[in-house]
Design an enzyme around this catalytic site. Structure first.
Site, PDB file in Angstrom:
ATOM      1  N   LYS A 168       0.825  -1.209   0.000  1.00 11.70           N
ATOM      2  CA  LYS A 168       0.000   0.000   0.000  1.00 11.70           C
ATOM      3  C   LYS A 168       0.862   1.263   0.000  1.00 11.70           C
ATOM      4  O   LYS A 168       0.503   2.251  -0.646  1.00 11.70           O
ATOM      5  CB  LYS A 168      -0.955   0.008   1.191  1.00 11.70           C
ATOM      6  CG  LYS A 168      -0.306   0.172   2.549  1.00 11.70           C
ATOM      7  CD  LYS A 168      -1.345   0.234   3.656  1.00 11.70           C
ATOM      8  CE  LYS A 168      -0.692   0.371   5.007  1.00 11.70           C
ATOM      9  NZ  LYS A 168       0.112   1.604   5.146  1.00 11.70           N
ATOM     10  N   THR A 169       1.999   1.248   0.715  1.00 12.09           N
ATOM     11  CA  THR A 169       2.871   2.421   0.709  1.00 12.09           C
ATOM     12  C   THR A 169       3.414   2.671  -0.691  1.00 12.09           C
ATOM     13  O   THR A 169       3.514   3.808  -1.149  1.00 12.09           O
ATOM     14  CB  THR A 169       4.023   2.246   1.705  1.00 12.09           C
ATOM     15  OG1 THR A 169       3.485   2.002   3.011  1.00 12.09           O
ATOM     16  CG2 THR A 169       4.887   3.496   1.751  1.00 12.09           C
ATOM     17  N   ASP A 216      -3.808   7.454   4.146  1.00  2.93           N
ATOM     18  CA  ASP A 216      -3.258   6.131   4.450  1.00  2.93           C
ATOM     19  C   ASP A 216      -3.907   5.610   5.739  1.00  2.93           C
ATOM     20  O   ASP A 216      -4.400   6.382   6.562  1.00  2.93           O
ATOM     21  CB  ASP A 216      -1.742   6.242   4.621  1.00  2.93           C
ATOM     22  CG  ASP A 216      -1.066   4.892   4.715  1.00  2.93           C
ATOM     23  OD1 ASP A 216      -1.698   3.881   4.355  1.00  2.93           O
ATOM     24  OD2 ASP A 216       0.098   4.843   5.162  1.00  2.93           O
ATOM     25  N   GLU A 217      -3.882   4.291   5.933  1.00  5.59           N
ATOM     26  CA  GLU A 217      -4.448   3.656   7.141  1.00  5.59           C
ATOM     27  C   GLU A 217      -5.868   4.159   7.401  1.00  5.59           C
ATOM     28  O   GLU A 217      -6.232   4.520   8.528  1.00  5.59           O
ATOM     29  CB  GLU A 217      -3.546   3.941   8.358  1.00  5.59           C
ATOM     30  CG  GLU A 217      -2.108   3.504   8.202  1.00  5.59           C
ATOM     31  CD  GLU A 217      -1.927   1.991   8.240  1.00  5.59           C
ATOM     32  OE1 GLU A 217      -2.937   1.275   8.331  1.00  5.59           O
ATOM     33  OE2 GLU A 217      -0.773   1.529   8.164  1.00  5.59           O
ATOM     34  N   GLN A 242      -7.550  -4.706   9.608  1.00  6.11           N
ATOM     35  CA  GLN A 242      -6.535  -4.191  10.523  1.00  6.11           C
ATOM     36  C   GLN A 242      -7.040  -3.006  11.355  1.00  6.11           C
ATOM     37  O   GLN A 242      -6.242  -2.224  11.876  1.00  6.11           O
ATOM     38  CB  GLN A 242      -5.281  -3.783   9.741  1.00  6.11           C
ATOM     39  CG  GLN A 242      -4.617  -4.941   9.020  1.00  6.11           C
ATOM     40  CD  GLN A 242      -3.308  -4.539   8.361  1.00  6.11           C
ATOM     41  OE1 GLN A 242      -2.339  -4.197   9.035  1.00  6.11           O
ATOM     42  NE2 GLN A 242      -3.276  -4.584   7.037  1.00  6.11           N
ATOM     43  N   ARG A 278       2.911  -9.102  11.032  1.00  6.85           N
ATOM     44  CA  ARG A 278       4.151  -8.331  11.214  1.00  6.85           C
ATOM     45  C   ARG A 278       5.375  -9.196  10.889  1.00  6.85           C
ATOM     46  O   ARG A 278       6.483  -8.670  10.736  1.00  6.85           O
ATOM     47  CB  ARG A 278       4.296  -7.833  12.667  1.00  6.85           C
ATOM     48  CG  ARG A 278       3.176  -6.943  13.211  1.00  6.85           C
ATOM     49  CD  ARG A 278       2.865  -5.773  12.315  1.00  6.85           C
ATOM     50  NE  ARG A 278       1.755  -6.080  11.441  1.00  6.85           N
ATOM     51  CZ  ARG A 278       1.441  -5.391  10.357  1.00  6.85           C
ATOM     52  NH1 ARG A 278       2.179  -4.359   9.999  1.00  6.85           N
ATOM     53  NH2 ARG A 278       0.403  -5.730   9.607  1.00  6.85           N
TER      54      ARG A 278
END
Length: 739
Positions: free
Chosen positions: A45-46, A230-231, A261, A614
C-alpha cells in the site's frame, strides 16, 4: 487537475507495469474521483500511495495541491523519502504530507484567528492536559474522587473524537451538568493559555473547512486538488469529516486501508467509516490489493485463517507467491516464567543463526505481561527496547527544560510555568503558588501576568514577592534571547542561567548523572532539528521544534539499533520483523476480557491478524498453562483463535519444563467449552477403553495419552497428556479413539 508545475522525471523514467502488479497499477493511474484501495497486509500500500503521488506530479499536478496524510511521523518520513527518490527533493518538499495532527497544526498556524488563537499557540501533551483538568477540578471545587481528572479527560476526548461539540453534550442530571461545566472550563483555560490539545488541532481546522459562510472555509476547500489518506481504517469521525470537507468540491480523494486491521476503536477509530466509504462517495472505484509481498507462505496462510471467520469483513483473499518457509510454531509453556525462558532461548537460537536483534520482536496483549520477559532478557544480557513505555520526551528533566522553552515562546501557558516556577528549587512554596493561581483565576489573567505585575495583590509577603519577582526577571531576560539565539543555544542558556544543570552536577548521584545524559540527548535532538530544517532551506525556530516534539509518537522513538523490540500488539501496527514471537495466546488474555472491561471479539481477532502479519519469515505463538498476572494466579486454556489455524502450516510443541511435568494433578484446568459444530465420538465408559496408556484424540489438543480416569464423577473425567499442551482434565465425551 493540471497546473503549471514542470513535469517530473518520473514520467519518462518509470515504466509502471514493470514495478506494479495490475491492481496496484489500476490504483496508481486512477485519474480523478473517489478511490477506495482495500490493501491486505504486506500488499504494497505504501508503494501504491507513493507511486500515485509521483504519477500525479508527473501529470503536472502542483505538489502543494496534494494533501497526503498517514498516522505516524515514521510512516510519513518513509513515504516522503520514497517520493523524493522517484521525483526529486524539490517537488517532494512542497507536498502537504504528514500526520493528521502535523498537517492540521500547519494549517492552524495559517488560520489561527478562526479558533481565537495566536500564531504561536502551543500543543499540550497528555500530562499537560491532565494538569489543566486537575486545575479545573480544583477551581470548580469538585470532589476528585467523584470526578477524577483522568476520567473527565477520557470522556471529553471521546466526545471530541466523535465530533460532538460542547453544546451538544447530553445533560440529563446535575452530575452531567457538572461534567459539562468542567469541559467548558477546560476549553476556556486552553484558549486563555493560547494552547490546544491533540483533538483540537483537527477540530479547529475541520470547523473552519465545514463553514460555508466564511472566506477561510472557502480557501480550505479549494486549497487541494487531490487528497490521499493512508491507514483509512483507523480514522475517527472528526478526521473523516475533515477529509470530506476538504474534498467537497472535487471528490478526488483516494483512501487506502484494510478493515481487517482496524484495531483502534478505543481511541476513536470507527470501522464503519471504511466500510461505508463507497456509500458516502458515489461512483467510488474499489481496488483490492490481495498479494502479500512481506511474509512467507505459512505466515500468510496462518494470518488469513485467523481473520477469515470475522463477520462482516470486506472479502479479501490474501495470498503470496513467496516460498512456504518454516512452519508457524505454537508453543505451550508451563507458566509466565517458563514462557520468558523459552522466549530467551528462541531469541538466542535466532541470533546464533544470523538474525540481527533488531529483526526480532516480542509482542504481548497488555503491558503487564512485559515484566517477566524483561527480567529474562536482562538476566541473559540481551539488549532490548520497549516501544510504548515511557517516552524520552516524558522524562521529568526533559519535560522541565521543554517547559522553560515553551514559556519563553508562550508565557500565558500556565501549565508550563507552574511546572518550572520552583525547578530548580528557589524557595517558592506551594502556598505562594496557590496564591498566584488564585489571583490569576480571580482576575482572569495568566500566572505570568500576575508574577510580572503587582505581586502584592496576590497576598504574598515581602520574602515571597522578592523570590517570585526574581523568577519573573529571569524569564524576561531569557525571552529577550529568543530573538537572537537558535533553539539549541537557547536550551543551553536555559540550563546555564536557571542553574538546572549545576543543581544536577552538585547532586552527584547516579540518577542525576543519568538525567544530565538525557539533557545532552535533548540538546542533540535540537541540533538534529536545526540541521534537518536548514537542509530544507528554512530557518529553524523554537516554535517549530516544540511542535515537532509535541507530535512525536511511540513508534517515532523506536531506534534502529541492535536490540530486541518489545511492544503490545497495538504498538506493532505499521512495523515488520523477520522473527516475531506473540506471547500469552490464552483465553481471557488473547482474546482479552476482564471483569471491568468488555472487549470486542471481532477487534480481538483483527488484533491477532495484525500480530501475525508483522512477521516476514518466522512466527511463533506461545501460551501458558498457568499465569500470575494482576496479583492473582490463574489456570489458562489456549486461545480459541488457535482452532482456526491451518494444521499443515503450523507445528505444535511444548517447552521442556512442561514436558517434564509428571503428575496429572499439576494441571487442573477444565477443557475448553465445546465450540459450535464440534463433534466427538464418546468412548465406552469401561476399564479397557479408558486404561492408562490408551491413545485418544481431542478436537483442540490433538493426539494424547490417557494417564488416569476419574469415573466417579459425572460426567467422567480423563487425565490426558498431550505433547504440545501438557496434561489436561478432559470430559470423556470430548475424546475419541485414535485411529
Amino acid at each position: 487537475m493540471v497546473s503549471s508545475s514542470s513535469a517530473s522525471p518520473f514520467a519518462e523514467a518509470t515504466p509502471l507495469p514493470t514495478v506494479l502488479n495490475p491492481p496496484q497499477l489500476e490504483a496508481v493511474t486512477h485519474t480523478s474521483g473517489p478511490l477506495l484501495v482495500l490493501a491486505g497486509a504486506g500488499s504494497g500500500k505504501t508503494r501504491v500511495i507513493t507511486y500515485r503521488i509521483a504519477y500525479l506530479l508527473a501529470h503536472r499536478v502542483a505538489p502543494y495541491r496534494i494533501y497526503a496524510v498517514t498516522f505516524t511521523n515514521k510512516a510519513a518520513k518513509e513515504m516522503r523519502s520514497r517520493i523524493e527518490r522517484l521525483v526529486g527533493s524539490d517537488l517532494a518538499s512542497d507536498l502537504w504530507l504528514g500526520t493528521f495532527h502535523a498537517t492540521c497544526a500547519r494549517l492552524l498556524r495559517r488560520y489561527h484567528d478562526t479558533a481565537g488563537l495566536r500564531k504561536d499557540f502551543v500543543i499540550y501533551d497528555d500530562s499537560d492536559q491532565r494538569a489543566v483538568m486537575t486545575r479545573v477540578v480544583n477551581d470548580l471545587n469538585l470532589d476528585d474522587r467523584r470526578f477524577p481528572p483522568k476520567l473527565l479527560l477520557s470522556m471529553l476526548h471521546s466526545y471530541k473524537q466523535q465530533g460532538t461539540s460542547l453544546n451538544d453534550i447530553p445533560v440529563a442530571s446535575p452530575a452531567d451538568q457538572t461534567i459539562a461545566n468542567a469541559f467548558a472550563e477546560y476549553q476556556r483555560k486552553l484558549l486563555a493559555a493560547n494552547a490546544v490539545d491533540f483533538d483540537d488541532l483537527i477540530i479547529h481546522v475541520m470547523n473552519a473547512a465545514e463553514d460555508r459562510s466564511s472566506i477561510v472555509g472557502e480557501e480550505l476547500r479549494s486549497r487541494f486538488d487531490h487528497l490521499l489518506v493512508d491507514e483509512f481504517q483507523d480514522v475517527n469521525p472528526v478526521q473523516y469529516r475533515l477529509v470530506r470537507a476538504l474534498a467537497t468540491d472535487h471528490h478526488s480523494v483516494c483512501v487506502v486501508g484494510d478493515d481487517d486491521q482496524s484495531i483502534y476503536r478505543w481511541r476513536g477509530a470507527d470501522i464503519r467509516i471504511i466500510r461505508g466509504f463507497k456509500n458516502d462517495f458515489a461512483k467510488s472505484r474499489i481496488v483490492k490489493l490481495e498479494q502479500n509481498y512481506r511474509s512467507s507462505g505459512n505466515v500468510v496462510r496462518t494470518a488469513l485463517a485467523v481473520i477469515k471467520p470475522s463477520r462482516e469483513r470486506e472479502p479479501k483473499e490474501l495470498f503470496t507467491t513467496n516460498p512456504p518457509g518454516t512452519p508457524v510454531k505454537v508453543v505451550a509453556t508451563r507458566d509466565e516464567k517458563d514462557e520468558g525462558s523459552w522466549v530467551v532461548n528462541a531469541i538466542q537460537n535466532a541470533m546464533a543463526k544470523g538474525t540481527p536483534p533488531n529483526e526480532i520482536a516480542v509482542f504481548y496483549r497488555i503491558h503487564a505481561q512485559s515484566r517477566v520477559i524483561e527480567e529474562a532478557l536482562r538476566s541473559h544480557a540481551i539488549p532490548y527496547q520497549i516501544i510504548g513505555g515511557m517516552r524520552f520526551f516524558d522524562r521529568a528533566e526533559v519535560k522541565d527544560v521543554l517547559a522553560y522553552l515553551r514559556v519563553l515562546v508562550n508565557p500565558t501557558s500556565d501549565v508550563d510555568l507552574l511546572r518550572i516556577i520552583n525547578v530548580p528549587a528557589r524557595q517558592i512554596g506551594a502556598t505562594t503558588v496557590n496564591r498566584l493561581v488564585l489571583q490569576a483565576t480571580t482576575t482572569d489573567r495568566s500566572v505570568y501576568d500576575v508574577l510580572t505585575s503587582d505581586l502584592h495583590a496576590a497576598g504574598l509577603n515581602r520574602a515571597a514577592c522578592k523570590r517570585v519577582a526574581a523568577f519573573g526577571e529571569l524569564l524576561k531576560k531569557l525571552r529577550d534571547d529568543v530573538a537572537h539565539l537558535g533553539p539549541r543555544a537557547l536550551a543551553e542558556q536555559v540550563l546555564h542561567v536557571t542553574g538546572y544543570e549545576s543543581s544536577l552536577l552538585a547532586d552527584d548521584t547516579p540518577e542525576s548523572l543519568a538525567r544530565i545524559e538525557n539533557l545532552q540527548e535533548l540538546l542533540g535532538s535540537l541540533s538534529e532539528y536545526e540541521d534537518e530544517t536548514l537542509q530544507t532551506g528554512t530557518t529553524p525556530s523554537l516554535s517549530g521544534y516544540l511542535e515537532r516534539v509535541s507530535l512525536i509518537s511511540d513508534i517515532d522513538q523506536m531506534q534502529d539499533a541492535p536490540r530486541i523490540s518489545m511492544m503490545t500488539v497495538h504498538g506493532s501496527k505499521g512495523l515488520e520483523f523477520d522473527n516475531v514471537i506473540v506471547t500469552g495466546f490464552e483465553e481471557g488474555l488473547f482474546p482479552y476480557h476482564s471483569a471491568t472491561s468488555a472487549s470486542d471479539p471481532e477487534e480481538e481477532r483483527r488484533l491477532a491478524y495484525v500480530a501475525f502479519t508483522r512477521a516476514r519469515r518466522h512466527l511463533t505463538i506461545t501460551h501458558t498453562a498457568s499465569r500470575m498476572i494482576f496479583g492473582s494466579y490463574r489456570f489458562n486454556q489456549p486461545s480459541t483463535f488457535l482452532l482456526d489455524l491451518p494444521s499443515d502450516a503450523v507445528v505444535s510443541e511444548c517447552s521442556p519444563a512442561l514436558a517434564h511435568v509428571r503428575t496429572p494433578s499439576v494441571s487442573t484446568t477444565p477443557t475448553m467449552p465445546t465450540a459450535p459444530g464440534e463433534r466427538y465420538v464418546e468412548l465406552d465408559d469401561n476399564e479397557s477403553s479408558l486404561a492408562p496408556g490408551r491413545t485418544v484424540m481431542h478436537q483442540r489438543y490433538g493426539t494424547g495419552t490417557i494417564l488416569s480416569v476419574d469415573a466417579g464423577q459425572t460426567p467422567a473425567i480423563a487425565f490426558v497428556s498431550f505433547p504440545a499442551f501438557g496434561k489436561k482434565r478432559i470430559v470423556v465425551s470430548h475424546l475419541r479413539p485414535s485411529s
